[in-house]
Design an enzyme around this catalytic site. Structure first.
Site, PDB file in Angstrom:
ATOM      1  N   GLY A 170      49.522   5.429  13.807  1.00 29.42           N
ATOM      2  CA  GLY A 170      48.417   6.216  14.341  1.00 29.42           C
ATOM      3  C   GLY A 170      48.885   7.522  14.966  1.00 29.42           C
ATOM      4  O   GLY A 170      49.854   8.137  14.538  1.00 29.42           O
ATOM      5  N   SER A 171      48.209   7.928  16.009  1.00 31.77           N
ATOM      6  CA  SER A 171      48.465   9.236  16.621  1.00 31.77           C
ATOM      7  C   SER A 171      49.809   9.351  17.319  1.00 31.77           C
ATOM      8  O   SER A 171      50.199  10.454  17.724  1.00 31.77           O
ATOM      9  CB  SER A 171      47.347   9.559  17.628  1.00 31.77           C
ATOM     10  OG  SER A 171      46.110   9.666  16.954  1.00 31.77           O
ATOM     11  N   THR A 172      50.539   8.237  17.474  1.00 32.34           N
ATOM     12  CA  THR A 172      51.839   8.316  18.159  1.00 32.34           C
ATOM     13  C   THR A 172      52.860   9.131  17.364  1.00 32.34           C
ATOM     14  O   THR A 172      53.885   9.541  17.927  1.00 32.34           O
ATOM     15  CB  THR A 172      52.411   6.915  18.435  1.00 32.34           C
ATOM     16  OG1 THR A 172      52.575   6.207  17.200  1.00 32.34           O
ATOM     17  CG2 THR A 172      51.499   6.126  19.359  1.00 32.34           C
TER      18      THR A 172
END
Length: 614
Positions: free
Chosen positions: A321-323
């Site tokens: 995801g956004s990590t």
């Protein structure tokens, strides 16, 4: 009329019989003398040795297994004195009858008998084969008082214990009874007399160190088969004690935060790659396996949908995801696709030219105009859709590959999985399909085919904190050979990621700082009463894709279809010491469900650090 006797003929017959008898006696006497000569003179040494063999036997002494400690010397795996019931086949005339009698006395049960018969082939007939482990004091006393079994004995031994029960089970692992596969893995000579070997975790990874070296003893039995004397020929050498990099206090804190959840928390030292925390939940008790897990407990593990034995920290592969947005931004900066001042307008969605499908932002109302730092702090999907499209999948792949995504970290725990870093060639080989432009967009926000483990995320975050130094993680910190001082283990390898402009790294790190400290940062709730500086990135990973017009409503979905919550970060910003990765399966928002857990674990670290400094 009387029969006329033939005296000469009778005398001749009698004489012949006498001669035949004498010859027969002489032949038998010759055979007997020959046999005695063979036994007493020619083969004297051989039969003397055989005779002594019935009285004297040389057996192996199993070594005491090395202990396992955390970095502060707290015991994680040790040994405890216990007693076992053994059977020696060559001294037991009727084994089935003897086993039945022992069962009737309630010293053993059907499972013990089945296990004995299963493993009996591993031993020679003069070995003392374990029948029952961990006899209690009452059983030992009763047996010693009334023992009428020839070839059945009570022997002391050290068995493995895990005093913290479930805590750290996925790191430490457990030992269990040797099987046929184990026999092929380990040197037969070194493992004669050994019943247990490491099956998972550190117990398996460093089995040869922990095992030690077998010794030898000579036992003397009387005519009834009872041991009357024992002489140690060679002492067994205790296994090596291992000190892990794990901090048990931090480990237990992380475990408590994930109790009742499925997930993982990993903390690594950014300076040397030492793993301070490696938690995977749910957990299980390793003590169950030492002497053979019960059918009830085994079924409990096997039937659990949560898969407790699965080490999510190194085997769980999730969409990051956004990590990964900081790494994507850095790749775009280093490759010259954008600059620190590049801006994008986010209306809440992104569309490719001549394509009807909308690629939605997590914030449907949009973020407005954002630059690199804003896009990281606010986790703007549209900025990264646009950047990924500019880069293309091959450049995107190459930029993320520098952080070791798609490869194993090389941590010293068995079973690590590599995850997936997709590319055109990867899809052709694995899916036999062409790569589509829209797939590049979702890869840019850590969705689609891309997967990584929590440990990979922690290591990649540490590399960001170090401005390009990628360190191989390590769990073994030091080891201590009996009688010697402890010595540090070999450190993990270091690799320098090529840097074109250090300012690009500083831009990305500042974006992660703003995630925590900016009024619009997704992790802004963490900055209240922080006693250290923190840079981070929240993430929410979809388990399945939604249509463009479909709205995600967690309450309408099965629990296991809900989004995963993620958080990555490092602290302190100005002089990074540790990096953390948190994933909570199907928990929803990373900022609400994962980030607060990270702060509580980091608080323990910095509180301990402050005490040490005093």
């Amino acid at each position: 009329m009387d029969k006329i006797s033939n005296t000469p003929l009778e005398n001749k017959i009698f004489s012949n019989r006498i001669i035949l008898s004498i010859v027969f006696i002489l032949v038998l006497t010759g055979v007997l003398i020959s046999r005695l000569f063979n036994l007493q003179i020619i083969n004297y040494s051989y039969y003397t040795e055989e005779s002594l063999g019935n009285q004297m036997r040389t057996l192996s002494i199993a070594p005491t297994r090395g202990n396992i400690f955390d970095r502060n010397g707290k015991i994680l795996a040790g040994n405890q004195l216990a007693y076992q019931l053994t059977l020696t086949p060559e001294k037991t005339k009727d084994i089935p009858k003897t086993l039945l009698a022992l069962k009737q006395q309630k010293l053993i049960n059907d499972n013990d008998i089945a296990t004995f018969n299963k493993h009996r082939g591993r031993y020679k007939k003069f070995h003392n084969i374990p029948l029952k482990y961990k006899l209690n004091e009452e059983q030992v006393a009763e047996f010693l008082v009334s023992n009428s079994f020839i070839g059945i004995d009570i022997e002391p031994y050290f068995h493995r214990v895990y005093p913290n029960n479930e805590s750290s089970v996925h790191v430490v692992g457990y030992v269990s009874r040797m099987n046929k596969k184990d026999k092929k893995l380990y040197n037969k000579k070194d493992y004669i007399g050994t019943s247990f070997v490491g099956k998972t975790g550190i117990e398996k990874q460093y089995e040869l160190l922990l095992h030690g070296k077998s010794g030898k003893k000579q036992i003397e039995r009387n005519v009834t088969g009872r041991i009357i004397n024992t002489k140690v020929i060679k002492e067994a050498q205790k296994g090596v004690d291992l000190y892990l990099s794990i901090d048990l206090e931090m480990q237990k804190k992380a475990e408590s935060l994930l109790k009742g959840k499925r997930g993982s928390i990993v903390v690594v030292d950014t300076t040397n790659g030492e793993v301070l925390v490696m938690v995977s939940t749910p957990v299980y008790n390793p003590n169950w396996f030492v002497h053979g897990i019960s059918h009830k407990d085994y079924q409990k593990l096997q039937n659990s949908k949560d898969i407790p034995q699965f080490n999510r920290a190194i085997q769980g592969l999730y969409p990051p995801g956004s990590t990964i947005k900081p790494m994507v931004a850095l790749a775009g900066l280093e490759q010259g696709k954008i600059t620190a001042h590049s801006e994008s307008y986010c209306p809440g969605f992104f569309k490719l030219p001549n394509v009807k499908r909308k690629f939605n932002d997590w914030k449907r109302s949009g973020h407005g105009v954002v630059d690199v730092k804003d896009s990281i702090a606010q986790s703007c999907d549209v900025f990264f859709y646009e950047l990924a499209d500019k880069m293309g999948i091959n450049d995107l792949h190459d930029g993320l590959a520098l952080f070791n995504f798609g490869k194993k970290t090389g941590v010293d725990i068995p079973g690590e999985r590599s995850g997936i870093l997709p590319s055109k060639s990867w899809k052709k080989v694995n899916k036999d399909e062409p790569w589509y432009r829209g797939e590049t967009l979702i890869t840019g926000i850590g969705q689609g085919f891309m997967t990584s483990s929590p440990l990979q995320l922690a290591v990649a975050t540490a590399a960001l904190a170090n401005k390009g130094v990628l360190i191989q993680p390590k769990v073994l910190k030091s080891l201590q050979i009996p009688g010697e001082a402890a010595k540090e283990s070999k450190r993990g390898s270091k690799q320098q990621i090529p840097i074109k402009d250090i300012h690009n790294w500083e831009t990305v790190i500042d974006g992660m700082r703003q995630t925590i400290y900016s009024p619009r940062g997704t992790g802004r709730r963490l900055n209240k009463a922080l006693k250290y500086t923190l840079a981070g990135k929240t993430g929410t990973a979809q388990v399945f894709g939604l249509d463009a017009e479909e709205q995600y409503i967690a309450a309408n979905l099965d629990e296991r279809l809900r989004d995963h919550a993620l958080f990555t970060g490092f602290a302190p910003i100005e002089n990074p010491k540790i990096a953390i990765a948190v994933i909570v399966e199907n928990a929803g928002s990373g900022s609400a469900k994962a980030a607060p857990l990270a702060k509580k674990v980091l608080d323990v670290y910095f509180k301990k650090l402050a005490k040490t400094a005093l």
